[in-house]
Design a protein around this motif. Sequence first.
Motif, mmCIF file in Angstrom:
data_model
loop_
_atom_site.group_PDB
_atom_site.id
_atom_site.type_symbol
_atom_site.label_atom_id
_atom_site.label_comp_id
_atom_site.label_asym_id
_atom_site.label_seq_id
_atom_site.Cartn_x
_atom_site.Cartn_y
_atom_site.Cartn_z
ATOM 1 N N THR A 123 0.827 -1.108 0.068
ATOM 2 C CA THR A 123 0.057 0.131 -0.058
ATOM 3 C C THR A 123 0.873 1.153 0.167
ATOM 4 O OG1 THR A 123 -0.273 -0.411 2.405
ATOM 5 C CG2 THR A 123 -1.929 -1.116 1.156
ATOM 6 N N ASP A 124 0.675 2.183 -1.049
ATOM 7 C CA ASP A 124 1.251 3.564 -1.251
ATOM 8 C C ASP A 124 0.473 4.360 -0.529
ATOM 9 O OD1 ASP A 124 2.566 5.832 -1.404
ATOM 10 O OD2 ASP A 124 2.853 5.405 -3.600
ATOM 11 N N ARG A 125 0.474 4.562 0.711
ATOM 12 C CA ARG A 125 -0.622 5.455 1.389
ATOM 13 C C ARG A 125 -0.315 7.071 0.760
ATOM 14 N NH1 ARG A 125 1.150 6.636 7.841
ATOM 15 N NH2 ARG A 125 0.553 9.013 7.700
ATOM 16 N N GLY A 126 0.769 7.267 0.448
ATOM 17 C CA GLY A 126 0.935 8.858 -0.004
ATOM 18 C C GLY A 126 0.138 9.055 -1.418
ATOM 19 N N HIS A 127 -0.055 8.105 -2.272
ATOM 20 C CA HIS A 127 -0.564 8.239 -3.554
ATOM 21 C C HIS A 127 -2.037 7.411 -3.430
ATOM 22 C CE1 HIS A 127 3.700 9.006 -4.708
ATOM 23 N NE2 HIS A 127 3.099 9.903 -5.416
ATOM 24 N N ASP A 128 -2.479 6.654 -2.395
ATOM 25 C CA ASP A 128 -3.682 6.064 -2.376
ATOM 26 C C ASP A 128 -3.755 4.971 -3.488
ATOM 27 O OD1 ASP A 128 -6.065 5.453 -1.464
ATOM 28 O OD2 ASP A 128 -7.101 6.537 -2.485
ATOM 29 N N ARG A 129 -2.553 4.155 -3.421
ATOM 30 C CA ARG A 129 -2.293 3.213 -4.570
ATOM 31 C C ARG A 129 -1.833 1.924 -3.913
ATOM 32 N NH1 ARG A 129 -2.598 7.835 -7.394
ATOM 33 N NH2 ARG A 129 -3.598 7.947 -9.716
ATOM 34 N N LEU A 130 -1.937 1.021 -4.879
ATOM 35 C CA LEU A 130 -1.024 -0.430 -4.688
ATOM 36 C C LEU A 130 -0.088 -0.419 -5.478
ATOM 37 C CD1 LEU A 130 -3.939 -3.309 -4.475
ATOM 38 C CD2 LEU A 130 -2.839 -1.702 -2.496
ATOM 39 N N ARG A 131 1.255 -0.779 -5.179
ATOM 40 C CA ARG A 131 2.279 -0.906 -5.753
ATOM 41 C C ARG A 131 2.726 -2.506 -5.928
ATOM 42 N NH1 ARG A 131 2.745 3.917 -8.306
ATOM 43 N NH2 ARG A 131 2.339 5.588 -6.884
ATOM 44 N N ILE A 132 2.867 -3.100 -7.150
ATOM 45 C CA ILE A 132 3.238 -4.379 -7.436
ATOM 46 C C ILE A 132 4.736 -4.611 -7.723
ATOM 47 C CG2 ILE A 132 2.541 -6.562 -8.339
ATOM 48 C CD1 ILE A 132 0.110 -3.818 -7.989
ATOM 49 N N HIS A 133 5.377 -5.502 -7.085
ATOM 50 C CA HIS A 133 6.858 -5.643 -7.500
ATOM 51 C C HIS A 133 7.076 -7.242 -7.628
ATOM 52 C CE1 HIS A 133 7.187 -1.718 -5.513
ATOM 53 N NE2 HIS A 133 8.282 -1.813 -6.234
ATOM 54 N N ARG A 134 7.655 -7.872 -8.890
ATOM 55 C CA ARG A 134 8.004 -8.988 -9.067
ATOM 56 C C ARG A 134 9.248 -9.428 -8.507
ATOM 57 N NH1 ARG A 134 7.562 -11.964 -14.943
ATOM 58 N NH2 ARG A 134 8.336 -13.913 -14.499
ATOM 59 N N ILE A 135 9.201 -10.496 -8.065
ATOM 60 C CA ILE A 135 10.438 -11.078 -7.292
ATOM 61 C C ILE A 135 11.134 -11.981 -8.323
ATOM 62 C CG2 ILE A 135 11.252 -12.443 -5.122
ATOM 63 C CD1 ILE A 135 8.437 -11.703 -3.746
ATOM 64 N N THR A 136 12.201 -11.789 -8.297
ATOM 65 C CA THR A 136 13.284 -12.183 -9.312
ATOM 66 C C THR A 136 14.556 -12.775 -8.577
ATOM 67 O OG1 THR A 136 12.339 -11.455 -11.284
ATOM 68 C CG2 THR A 136 14.279 -12.881 -11.496
ATOM 69 N N PRO A 137 14.827 -13.961 -7.862
ATOM 70 C CA PRO A 137 16.077 -13.959 -7.158
ATOM 71 C C PRO A 137 17.203 -14.231 -8.041
ATOM 72 C CG PRO A 137 14.824 -16.250 -7.379
ATOM 73 C CD PRO A 137 13.888 -15.023 -7.575
ATOM 74 N N GLY A 138 18.260 -13.479 -7.525
ATOM 75 C CA GLY A 138 19.616 -13.414 -8.289
ATOM 76 C C GLY A 138 19.645 -12.288 -9.360
ATOM 77 N N ARG A 139 18.707 -11.643 -9.474
ATOM 78 C CA ARG A 139 18.461 -10.420 -10.396
ATOM 79 C C ARG A 139 19.749 -9.361 -10.238
ATOM 80 N NH1 ARG A 139 16.248 -5.560 -10.045
ATOM 81 N NH2 ARG A 139 15.630 -4.502 -12.272
ATOM 82 N N PRO A 140 20.407 -9.095 -11.244
ATOM 83 C CA PRO A 140 21.565 -8.051 -10.946
ATOM 84 C C PRO A 140 20.738 -6.640 -10.735
ATOM 85 C CG PRO A 140 21.967 -9.225 -12.870
ATOM 86 C CD PRO A 140 20.532 -9.777 -12.393
ATOM 87 N N GLY A 141 21.212 -6.275 -9.387
ATOM 88 C CA GLY A 141 20.489 -4.691 -8.927
ATOM 89 C C GLY A 141 19.530 -4.944 -8.019
ATOM 90 N N GLY A 142 19.170 -6.412 -7.571
ATOM 91 C CA GLY A 142 18.305 -6.728 -6.704
ATOM 92 C C GLY A 142 16.817 -7.395 -7.251
#
Length: 440
Positions: free
Chosen positions: A141-160
């Motif tokens: 939950t992005d309380r500041g913008h009143d939105r949901l944020r979705i992030h994909r999880i990719t283990p070992g991905r360069p940069g995180g």
Amino acid sequence: MIRHRPVRSAALALGTAWVALAASVPAGTPAAAAPPHRVAPLPAVAPRAETAPLHDDEAGGNADADDPAIWRNAADPGRSLVIATAKEGGLRVYDLDARQVQSLPAPPAAGPGDAPGRFNNVDLLHGLRLASGRADVTVTTDRGHDRLRIHRITPGRPGGPLTDITDPAAPPVFSAGQEEINDQNTAYGLATWTDATTGRAYALVSRRNRTTLALLELVPTPAGTVTYRKVRTLDLPSSFRLPDGTAWTPCGEPGELPQVEGMVVDPANGMLYAGQEDVGIWRLRADLRSAPALVDRVREYGVPAAYDEETEECAAGADPGFGGSRLAADVEGLALLTEPGGDGYLLASSQGDDTFALYDREVGDANEYEGGFRVTAASAALDGSEACDGAAVLSAPLGAKYPHGLLVVQDGHDTPVDGERESTNFKFVPLDGVLDRVED
């Protein structure tokens, strides 16, 4: 979240509590109070590791630890991750040694004078259907913008491991426009849920300073992003009829209603547990199609109080004894501890007295209270958890470090303090230590 709450009565300060459990009463209609009794001291458990402190000031990036989630790397459990919110500081990703492996900033303000991004609560969805195939994702939950944020999880991905896949056109959850967003009665608490019958994925979201819960279906787009649509909403009670016939409304700043933050869905039966901070824990169907039932109440339930504008505090009157004995306001992080065979517990953070309560998961057993514990210091350098906002638990093996699982709790008062700067962080607690002490 630490909010203004009534000052405890003398009886509560001396450790006297009142039993008034209500496993299936109609919404807003509690059962009569039971006689008082003394509460035995709770067992203590100690963390094995902690994350670096976060500071909610300009020098610290306005970062404030709030809510964690535990992602298990099925291919290599010892390389599992803890993903946590840091409010205006965005998201942090930690390994099992509590070392930071990635930091993602919250989105900037939409324009001059607008509220900046502020990540409040986070949860996981496993195997979410995307245009490119199924993937594990975080939902925040992005309380500041009143939105949901979705992030994909990719283990070992360069940069995180996290990549933002939120659709740019994702709408506000509750607000009609930017002016309303800036009032910050916005998306707050969060729980994810996958309907076992349809396979559809949902997020249940609470609204800050309101009693509203919203059910949102997550919708993949052909572009590989994810948006969402509102299915329905439900409002929990904001005032309550007490056994003596009087009406009670939790004290708060003018215009604020008793909000929900901590939430979790039991996948075994599709039941949502929602923590209304100054009231207690509600149970209802995750599709929001049932009447809510109050599982337990905070001790301060029913205590009359008046808001003082000068002190910005609630001054409490005499305690009529209608509250519970297990939770001290605010009731905060809720998490589900699943054991082999499907048994386990609902875990709740009792922020007001720095404890954690465990309830039976079985609805047929009326979510009976099973015990509690504290997270206390392991050493002078590794303190415990105080004023806990969020918690996450996973009972699956996580490599050699946590072979029986892991409990992660927020610490609202990390010590030692860095000069005059208050700090927060997350504590990593071996799960076997928790269960050994509670089940003794």
